[in-house]
Design an enzyme around this catalytic site. Structure first.
Site, mmCIF file in Angstrom:
data_model
loop_
_atom_site.group_PDB
_atom_site.id
_atom_site.type_symbol
_atom_site.label_atom_id
_atom_site.label_comp_id
_atom_site.label_asym_id
_atom_site.label_seq_id
_atom_site.Cartn_x
_atom_site.Cartn_y
_atom_site.Cartn_z
ATOM 1 N N HIS A 99 -4.192 -4.650 4.807
ATOM 2 C CA HIS A 99 -3.165 -4.456 3.775
ATOM 3 C C HIS A 99 -3.340 -5.539 2.720
ATOM 4 C CE1 HIS A 99 0.611 -3.854 1.736
ATOM 5 N NE2 HIS A 99 1.015 -5.066 2.052
ATOM 6 N N CYS A 210 -2.208 0.273 -1.513
ATOM 7 C CA CYS A 210 -1.904 -1.148 -1.730
ATOM 8 C C CYS A 210 -3.063 -1.865 -2.413
ATOM 9 C CB CYS A 210 -1.547 -1.814 -0.412
ATOM 10 S SG CYS A 210 -2.863 -1.790 0.842
#
Length: 344
Positions: A99, A210
């Protein structure tokens, strides 16, 4: 917890085809299909509920971002951590399933902020539609920016990355803050997949996730004249599908009106990927989906609120982790989605 379990199953499939090589991406051709922006963010359907990962639980009030004095000195950081670190530690980090986020540290005021962009109701809901009892489909695929006070250095450093990539003025940060608000109001949905004709070939569709946010945010800072530390090398995760040239099918209402059988096929395809179902049925549907994608070579992609048919071909699906260089200053790019780059 069901959404987390289902997502781990999905990642388990990806790991069969994972490519852990690290190399540089290069530019490609006029594809991908441009990501569609909206005039404003629509209301979120109350049916869509987060499971174990609530969206932005400690975030600032929606559509607010701090403003700095023009002459403040602000450090910019790139952040990375394994997906589902809170549940599995570094397990997914071992396979470079990461992430991405960014942080800002105001050296004049001492205040620090973390900025992320991710799914409102978790990854699985953004990747597959919900098939309701009446066989209608509902997408819970919005993504949004979240900014919150402070930077949890330990969280990002334990298994991931926290590295300073630039220092900017408060004036530059304030310009960037206005861009974040615009981006957050017009780039509203999450897209998991990157679709190519073959490894290292032509891109059909770009992901919007992301990592995509961090890349376009860095590009925007570059347009504002930010000088990035070019000695820093950062890699980004992509979840790739491979197909022959996609075929546009249209929005679902059009498909239902003109080709009810096709509409039924699309619904059946997504019915195989439901997170809220007993484990036994889930495994049966997983086998059916495997047969459909890997033996019958078909996948129905939802992109820009339209459906596309993907004639799948080997290697079908692969997770890659490739370097994307930090931008040069004053690039003045027109595109605000992922670079049109090759991926292996």
């Amino acid at each position: 917890m069901a959404d987390v379990s289902w997502t781990i199953v999905l990642f388990g499939i990806l790991l069969i085809f994972v490519d852990l090589n690290v190399c540089q991406e290069t530019t490609s051709s006029p594809w991908p299909v441009p990501y569609k922006r909206f005039d404003s963010r629509p209301a979120f359907n109350s049916y869509c509920q987060a499971g174990v990962v609530p969206f932005c639980p400690t975030g600032r009030f929606p559509n607010t971002i701090p403003k700095f004095h023009d002459d403040d000195n602000v450090e910019v950081y790139a952040l990375k951590a394994p997906v589902f670190e809170f549940e599995f530690g570094d397990l997914l980090g071992l396979f470079h399933i990461m992430h991405d986020a960014m942080a800002f540290k105001n050296l004049n005021t001492g205040f620090n902020y973390t900025l992320e962009w991710y799914e409102l109701v978790e990854l699985f809901n953004c990747t597959f539609a919900h098939v309701l009892k009446n066989d209608s489909m509902l997408w819970c695929n919005q993504g949004a920016a979240c900014i919150y006070d402070g930077v949890d250095d330990q969280h990002w450093l334990k298994y991931g990355t926290l590295v300073k990539v630039a220092t900017i003025s408060g004036e530059t940060f304030n310009k960037f803050a206005e861009w974040v608000l615009w981006d957050n109001s017009t780039a509203i949905y999450y897209e998991t997949w990157t679709v190519w004709n073959e490894p290292g070939g032509e891109m059909w569709f770009d992901s919007f996730d992301c990592a995509s946010f961090v890349l376009r945010a860095f590009d925007k800072l570059g347009e504002f004249g930010t000088e990035f530390n070019q000695s820093i090398h950062l890699n980004y995760t992509r979840i790739n599908l491979y197909s022959a040239e996609p075929q546009l099918l249209g929005n679902f209402s059009e498909i239902e009106a003109t080709n009810p059988e096709l509409a039924q096929n699309i619904t059946h395809f997504y019915a195989q990927f439901q997170s809220h179902q007993p484990m036994g049925k889930l495994l049966v549907h997983l086998l059916e989906a495997y047969e459909e994608v890997f033996q019958h070579n078909q996948f129905y992609l939802f992109y820009n609120y339209e459906y596309w048919f993907l004639p799948m071909k080997p290697p079908y699906i692969k997770l890659t982790y490739y370097e994307h260089p930090l931008p040069k200053s004053n690039k003045n790019k027109d595109t605000l989605y992922y670079e049109k780059n090759n991926s292996d």
